[in-house]
Design a protein around this motif. Structure first.
Motif, short mmCIF file in Angstrom:
data_model
loop_
_atom_site.label_atom_id
_atom_site.label_comp_id
_atom_site.label_asym_id
_atom_site.label_seq_id
_atom_site.Cartn_x
_atom_site.Cartn_y
_atom_site.Cartn_z
N GLN A 30 0.83 -1.21 0.00
CA GLN A 30 0.00 0.00 0.00
C GLN A 30 0.86 1.25 0.00
O GLN A 30 0.55 2.24 -0.68
N GLU A 31 1.95 1.23 0.75
CA GLU A 31 2.85 2.37 0.77
C GLU A 31 3.55 2.53 -0.59
O GLU A 31 3.65 3.64 -1.12
N ASP A 32 4.00 1.42 -1.15
CA ASP A 32 4.68 1.48 -2.45
C ASP A 32 3.77 2.02 -3.54
O ASP A 32 4.23 2.68 -4.47
N SER A 38 3.68 10.20 -6.42
CA SER A 38 4.60 11.23 -5.93
C SER A 38 5.59 11.63 -7.03
O SER A 38 5.88 12.82 -7.21
N VAL A 39 6.08 10.66 -7.75
CA VAL A 39 7.01 10.94 -8.84
C VAL A 39 6.31 11.72 -9.95
O VAL A 39 6.89 12.64 -10.54
N GLN A 40 5.07 11.37 -10.23
CA GLN A 40 4.31 12.06 -11.28
C GLN A 40 4.27 13.57 -11.03
O GLN A 40 4.34 14.37 -11.97
N LYS A 41 4.19 13.96 -9.78
CA LYS A 41 4.07 15.38 -9.44
C LYS A 41 5.33 16.17 -9.78
O LYS A 41 5.27 17.40 -9.91
N VAL A 42 6.47 15.49 -9.88
CA VAL A 42 7.72 16.22 -10.12
C VAL A 42 8.24 16.03 -11.55
O VAL A 42 9.40 16.35 -11.84
N ASN A 175 21.69 23.41 -9.53
CA ASN A 175 21.00 24.18 -10.55
C ASN A 175 19.59 23.67 -10.78
O ASN A 175 18.66 24.45 -11.05
N CYS A 176 19.41 22.36 -10.74
CA CYS A 176 18.11 21.74 -11.04
C CYS A 176 17.77 20.74 -9.93
O CYS A 176 18.38 19.67 -9.85
N LYS A 177 16.84 21.09 -9.08
CA LYS A 177 16.51 20.16 -8.00
C LYS A 177 15.26 19.36 -8.33
O LYS A 177 14.28 19.87 -8.87
N ILE A 178 15.33 18.07 -8.02
CA ILE A 178 14.19 17.17 -8.10
C ILE A 178 13.96 16.66 -6.69
O ILE A 178 14.73 15.84 -6.18
N GLU A 179 12.96 17.19 -6.04
CA GLU A 179 12.64 16.80 -4.66
C GLU A 179 11.28 16.13 -4.67
O GLU A 179 10.28 16.74 -5.02
N VAL A 180 11.25 14.86 -4.30
CA VAL A 180 10.03 14.07 -4.37
C VAL A 180 9.72 13.45 -3.00
O VAL A 180 10.10 12.32 -2.71
N PRO A 181 9.04 14.20 -2.13
CA PRO A 181 8.69 13.65 -0.82
C PRO A 181 7.70 12.50 -0.97
O PRO A 181 6.66 12.66 -1.61
N VAL A 182 8.05 11.37 -0.42
CA VAL A 182 7.18 10.19 -0.56
C VAL A 182 6.45 9.84 0.74
O VAL A 182 5.71 8.87 0.79
N GLY A 183 6.65 10.66 1.78
CA GLY A 183 5.98 10.38 3.05
C GLY A 183 6.76 9.39 3.89
O GLY A 183 7.82 8.89 3.49
#
Length: 270
Positions: A30-32, A38-42, A175-183
């Motif tokens: 369920q967590e996975d 979450s990735v889709q948002k970034v 220069n380019c940040k990809i931050e993907v909080p997954v909880g």
């Protein structure tokens, strides 16, 4: 007191040791299931990094991954798959892990805390301002990674990051940040789980898109793959059959003669 990284949030689950096997598996699943969303948002941040990295790689630049622990190992996995999959040399995407190659299998104590070590490791490759460095750190706080991208930026390299914590120290220096909080992780702080899954997904997206844009795919086929075993040779034969209409025996002869799927298909097309 420094901000606690998002990756250290307390798990939504407690008394895990009292759960049944099925309950543990169901909860992890369920967590996975939330990671892809979450990735889709970034995706816009991923796209921005790829576009800037591509412009440098098209002029001969290389992409370096730097990371520690799980993050470093994921970088090694992704980079090592590019030559056999896309037929590029092993110096197009290069992965460095804190503590050296020995850290791929066993943890190296305090390696991630060495702030100057990443640039020292990178320097062995004689980086230039055409190159790109992508720092990978779930917490976004790893000194090895932060120190590496800082030094790379100062040397004129394009820098980016994959972190699983918002407003991370790592994100502030690239220069380019990809931050993907997954909880929160299923087990508190175990970033080899959801954070690692998110990092692997993003690395897949980055390397695959770059290889497509660099001309390493035809249609939807890996026409430049290295023919290192029977399974891949057979796959190559099927690609040639599908592209040309030849019988399998003739396709195999062409593949053996030309040494690559792309060359064999091009020969038939002439």
């Amino acid at each position: 007191m420094n901000k606690i990284p998002d990756t250290e949030q307390t798990s939504r689950y407690d008394h895990i040791e009292q759960m049944s096997t099925n309950e543990i598996l169901t909860a992890i699943n369920q967590e996975d299931a939330t990671v892809a969303l979450s990735v889709q948002k970034v995706i816009p941040q991923i796209e921005m990094f790829i576009q800037q990295a591509l412009s440098r790689m098209q002029t001969g630049g290389r992409l370096f991954y730097i990371g520690s622990g799980t993050s470093g190992r994921l970088g090694v996995v992704d980079a090592s798959e590019c030559p056999p999959t896309f037929g590029v040399s092993d110096d197009v995407i290069i992965a460095l892990i804190a503590g050296g190659d020995g850290a791929i299998r066993k943890a190296v104590e305090h390696a991630e805390d060495a702030e100057t070590a990443a640039w020292s490791d990178l320097s062995a490759f004689h980086p230039t301002d055409k190159d790109v460095v992508l720092g990978i750190a779930a917490s976004g706080t790893t000194p090895y990674v932060i120190g590496g991208v800082k030094a790379a930026s100062e040397a004129g390299l394009l820098t980016g990051c994959i972190a699983c914590s918002e407003n991370s120290p790592l994100g502030e220096v690239v220069n380019c940040k990809i931050e993907v909080p997954v909880g929160p992780e299923f087990i508190t702080g175990s970033t080899r789980m959801k954070s690692g899954t998110a990092q692997k997904m993003i690395l897949n997206m980055i390397s695959t898109t770059l290889m497509v844009k660099l001309g390493r795919i035809k249609g939807n086929k890996m026409v430049d793959m290295q023919l290192t075993n029977k399974k891949l040779h057979d796959r190559g034969v099927r690609m040639i059959v599908n592209a040309s209409g030849l019988e399998a025996d003739e396709a195999a002869r062409l593949l053996d003669n030309h040494g690559s799927v792309r060359a064999a298909i091009d020969a038939v097309s002439k």
